[in-house]
Design an enzyme around this catalytic site. Sequence first.
Site, PDB file in Angstrom:
ATOM      1  N   ARG A   1     -37.657  70.912 122.285  1.00  0.00           N
ATOM      2  CA  ARG A   1     -38.264  70.334 121.079  1.00  0.00           C
ATOM      3  C   ARG A   1     -39.781  70.529 121.201  1.00  0.00           C
ATOM      4  O   ARG A   1     -40.390  70.132 122.202  1.00  0.00           O
ATOM      5  CB  ARG A   1     -37.929  68.850 121.014  1.00  0.00           C
TER       6      ARG A   1
ATOM      7  N   GLU B   1     -48.475  74.560 105.213  1.00  0.00           N
ATOM      8  CA  GLU B   1     -47.524  74.160 106.269  1.00  0.00           C
ATOM      9  C   GLU B   1     -48.000  72.911 107.028  1.00  0.00           C
ATOM     10  O   GLU B   1     -47.837  72.795 108.237  1.00  0.00           O
ATOM     11  CB  GLU B   1     -47.209  75.325 107.204  1.00  0.00           C
TER      12      GLU B   1
ATOM     13  N   ARG C   1     -77.778  94.154 114.846  1.00  0.00           N
ATOM     14  CA  ARG C   1     -78.836  93.525 114.039  1.00  0.00           C
ATOM     15  C   ARG C   1     -80.049  93.179 114.929  1.00  0.00           C
ATOM     16  O   ARG C   1     -79.922  92.428 115.905  1.00  0.00           O
ATOM     17  CB  ARG C   1     -78.284  92.252 113.399  1.00  0.00           C
TER      18      ARG C   1
ATOM     19  N   PRO D   1     -46.055  68.990  92.575  1.00  0.00           N
ATOM     20  CA  PRO D   1     -47.381  68.504  92.168  1.00  0.00           C
ATOM     21  C   PRO D   1     -47.698  67.114  92.734  1.00  0.00           C
ATOM     22  O   PRO D   1     -48.834  66.843  93.131  1.00  0.00           O
ATOM     23  CB  PRO D   1     -47.294  68.471  90.642  1.00  0.00           C
TER      24      PRO D   1
ATOM     25  N   THR E   1     -42.182  69.740 118.628  1.00  0.00           N
ATOM     26  CA  THR E   1     -42.911  69.097 117.520  1.00  0.00           C
ATOM     27  C   THR E   1     -44.382  68.841 117.873  1.00  0.00           C
ATOM     28  O   THR E   1     -45.287  69.205 117.116  1.00  0.00           O
ATOM     29  CB  THR E   1     -42.224  67.758 117.149  1.00  0.00           C
TER      30      THR E   1
ATOM     31  N   THR F   1     -42.933  71.809  98.311  1.00  0.00           N
ATOM     32  CA  THR F   1     -44.053  71.092  97.691  1.00  0.00           C
ATOM     33  C   THR F   1     -43.898  70.932  96.183  1.00  0.00           C
ATOM     34  O   THR F   1     -43.411  71.832  95.502  1.00  0.00           O
ATOM     35  CB  THR F   1     -45.366  71.852  97.999  1.00  0.00           C
TER      36      THR F   1
HETATM   37  N1  COS Z   1     -37.649  67.161 113.698  1.00  0.00           N
HETATM   38  C1  COS Z   1     -36.522  66.482 113.365  1.00  0.00           C
HETATM   39  N2  COS Z   1     -36.553  65.301 112.700  1.00  0.00           N
HETATM   40  C2  COS Z   1     -37.759  64.799 112.364  1.00  0.00           C
HETATM   41  C3  COS Z   1     -38.963  65.454 112.668  1.00  0.00           C
HETATM   42  C4  COS Z   1     -38.872  66.678 113.365  1.00  0.00           C
HETATM   43  N3  COS Z   1     -39.975  67.351 113.679  1.00  0.00           N
HETATM   44  N4  COS Z   1     -39.998  64.726 112.203  1.00  0.00           N
HETATM   45  C5  COS Z   1     -39.465  63.645 111.614  1.00  0.00           C
HETATM   46  N5  COS Z   1     -38.117  63.687 111.721  1.00  0.00           N
HETATM   47  C6  COS Z   1     -37.148  62.683 111.252  1.00  0.00           C
HETATM   48  C7  COS Z   1     -37.443  61.323 111.866  1.00  0.00           C
HETATM   49  O1  COS Z   1     -36.813  61.206 113.106  1.00  0.00           O
HETATM   50  C8  COS Z   1     -36.889  60.378 110.823  1.00  0.00           C
HETATM   51  O2  COS Z   1     -35.496  60.335 110.997  1.00  0.00           O
HETATM   52  P1  COS Z   1     -34.576  59.065 110.533  1.00  0.00           P
HETATM   53  O3  COS Z   1     -34.280  59.269 109.106  1.00  0.00           O
HETATM   54  O4  COS Z   1     -33.344  59.203 111.371  1.00  0.00           O
HETATM   55  O5  COS Z   1     -35.368  57.835 110.799  1.00  0.00           O
HETATM   56  C9  COS Z   1     -37.162  61.127 109.520  1.00  0.00           C
HETATM   57  O6  COS Z   1     -37.296  62.490 109.856  1.00  0.00           O
HETATM   58  C10 COS Z   1     -38.404  60.641 108.796  1.00  0.00           C
HETATM   59  O7  COS Z   1     -39.507  60.818 109.667  1.00  0.00           O
HETATM   60  P2  COS Z   1     -40.909  60.107 109.420  1.00  0.00           P
HETATM   61  O8  COS Z   1     -40.696  58.640 109.278  1.00  0.00           O
HETATM   62  O9  COS Z   1     -41.846  60.576 110.467  1.00  0.00           O
HETATM   63  O10 COS Z   1     -41.315  60.684 107.973  1.00  0.00           O
HETATM   64  P3  COS Z   1     -42.631  60.534 107.117  1.00  0.00           P
HETATM   65  O11 COS Z   1     -42.236  60.345 105.705  1.00  0.00           O
HETATM   66  O12 COS Z   1     -43.556  59.531 107.732  1.00  0.00           O
HETATM   67  O13 COS Z   1     -43.269  61.995 107.164  1.00  0.00           O
HETATM   68  C11 COS Z   1     -44.649  63.762 107.994  1.00  0.00           C
HETATM   69  C12 COS Z   1     -43.650  62.634 108.294  1.00  0.00           C
HETATM   70  C13 COS Z   1     -45.909  63.264 107.290  1.00  0.00           C
HETATM   71  C14 COS Z   1     -44.994  64.362 109.320  1.00  0.00           C
HETATM   72  C15 COS Z   1     -43.950  64.830 107.098  1.00  0.00           C
HETATM   73  O14 COS Z   1     -43.704  64.349 105.805  1.00  0.00           O
HETATM   74  C16 COS Z   1     -44.714  66.119 106.997  1.00  0.00           C
HETATM   75  O15 COS Z   1     -44.653  66.979 107.885  1.00  0.00           O
HETATM   76  N6  COS Z   1     -45.479  66.310 105.886  1.00  0.00           N
HETATM   77  C17 COS Z   1     -46.159  67.568 105.680  1.00  0.00           C
HETATM   78  C18 COS Z   1     -45.292  68.493 104.921  1.00  0.00           C
HETATM   79  C19 COS Z   1     -45.836  69.869 104.899  1.00  0.00           C
HETATM   80  O16 COS Z   1     -46.107  70.464 105.929  1.00  0.00           O
HETATM   81  N7  COS Z   1     -45.980  70.411 103.696  1.00  0.00           N
HETATM   82  C20 COS Z   1     -46.464  71.740 103.557  1.00  0.00           C
HETATM   83  C21 COS Z   1     -45.590  72.473 102.631  1.00  0.00           C
HETATM   84  S1  COS Z   1     -44.432  73.423 103.387  1.00  0.00           S
HETATM   85  S2  COS Z   1     -45.283  75.164 103.239  1.00  0.00           S
END
Ligand code: COS
Length: 390
Positions: free
Chosen positions: A310, A362, A267, A128, A312, A126
């Site tokens: 998987r 997360e 209570r 800012p 997800t 992460t």
């Molecule tokens: N496992 C493997 N690959 C994944 C995946 C997963 N779970 N999710 C996405 N991907 C891959 C996609 O297949 C895509 O691949 P290609 O480059 O081959 O096309 C790529 O990653 C991009 O995926 P997507 O288009 O879904 O990305 P976005 O930018 O739309 O982002 C979210 C997806 C919003 C789900 C992601 O950015 C996210 O999880 N954000 C939250 C982050 C977070 O949890 N932050 C907290 C801090 S960590 S403590």
Amino acid sequence: MVEFTLTDEQKNLREMAHDFAVKEIRPVAWEYDKSGQWPEDIIQKAWDVGLMNSHIEEEYGGAGASYLDGCLIEEELSWGCSGIQTSLGCNGLATAPIALGGSEEVKKKYLGALTESPKLASFCLTEPDAGSDVSGMRTTAVKKGDKYVINGSKCFITNGGYADFYTVYAKTDKDAGHRGISAFVVERDWGVVVDKKEDKLGQRASNTATISFNDVEVPAENLLGEENKGFKLAMMTLDRTRPGVAAMATGIARAAMEFAVDYAKERVQFGVPIAMHQAIQFMIADMATEVEAARLLTWKSAAMLDNGERNTLVSSHAKRFAADTAMKVATDAVQVYGGYGFIKEYPVEKLFRDAKIMQLYEGTSQIQRLVIARETLLPRRVEEPTAVPA
Ligand code: COS
């Protein structure tokens, strides 16, 4: 066959974690919350009895515990105090990208370091301006000879002030969006600067810091996986750690429910314990159902990983539902306590504050819904089960 029964080993593990929470965490949890004290003593004790780094494979000195085993530990320790458990469990998040993408040497060095002594590692994703939108990050890693030079700043870094090394995500190709991110292991001594400790609403015993990198040089062998494949590594990491966060949220919800149940039996209002009133009974009933459902989703999301599937979608189901459950149950526990629930002297006020972060870190509950919606509405993406990103 669907199996909801734990093995004897798993029951023993859960009991051991519960005993630790009862003896070492609960007695100081409210005090550490108040003072914001770093739980160094508890980290040492948890490390001594093997309740930290249980996920690390045996060849690197860990217990090689399954994801489900990890969830059993995380629920119990979080029942004790989720802030302290956040400190104890953070190595799991930081090391997942190493286990997935590190070379044999990198795994031996850094996973081994955590099992040799009670060291800590942090996960630096992460920034800012890049929270939910990971690919908006600005930290850069520029290759110079056999090194990468990292510049940038990361925020909300759990254990950031105390970590010995960091798994850091940075742009190696600024114009390639999510396809231009790479991940590295960076040692603190290489010039990492800890800027600021956050003063938080809840989980006050955990350390949350801002970390900066000013021309920090990292050997090229510390690149995790391939260059520009770091985004997938981050997503695969979160698939593996969200079940643990869901387990922690279940632990908070269970703790809040137990306090509400005990209080409702003691209570007295209108001449009877308030547990005799249906208004309270229905709140308790919903708490019990939701805690049970949160745990089942958590276990399923972990069991899928243990089976090499998987996860997800189910990981996001579990994280979203358990986090929202923790917030709802803690809120209702305050309601059961009435005015006393709003007072710091009573235990549920802390749980109410602690629960909030479960809907934020997360991946927020909204991001989990986004993942769930995509996985539900769109045809299943290419299978990417447990392989190192290539
Ligand atoms: N496992 C493997 N690959 C994944 C995946 C997963 N779970 N999710 C996405 N991907 C891959 C996609 O297949 C895509 O691949 P290609 O480059 O081959 O096309 C790529 O990653 C991009 O995926 P997507 O288009 O879904 O990305 P976005 O930018 O739309 O982002 C979210 C997806 C919003 C789900 C992601 O950015 C996210 O999880 N954000 C939250 C982050 C977070 O949890 N932050 C907290 C801090 S960590 S403590």
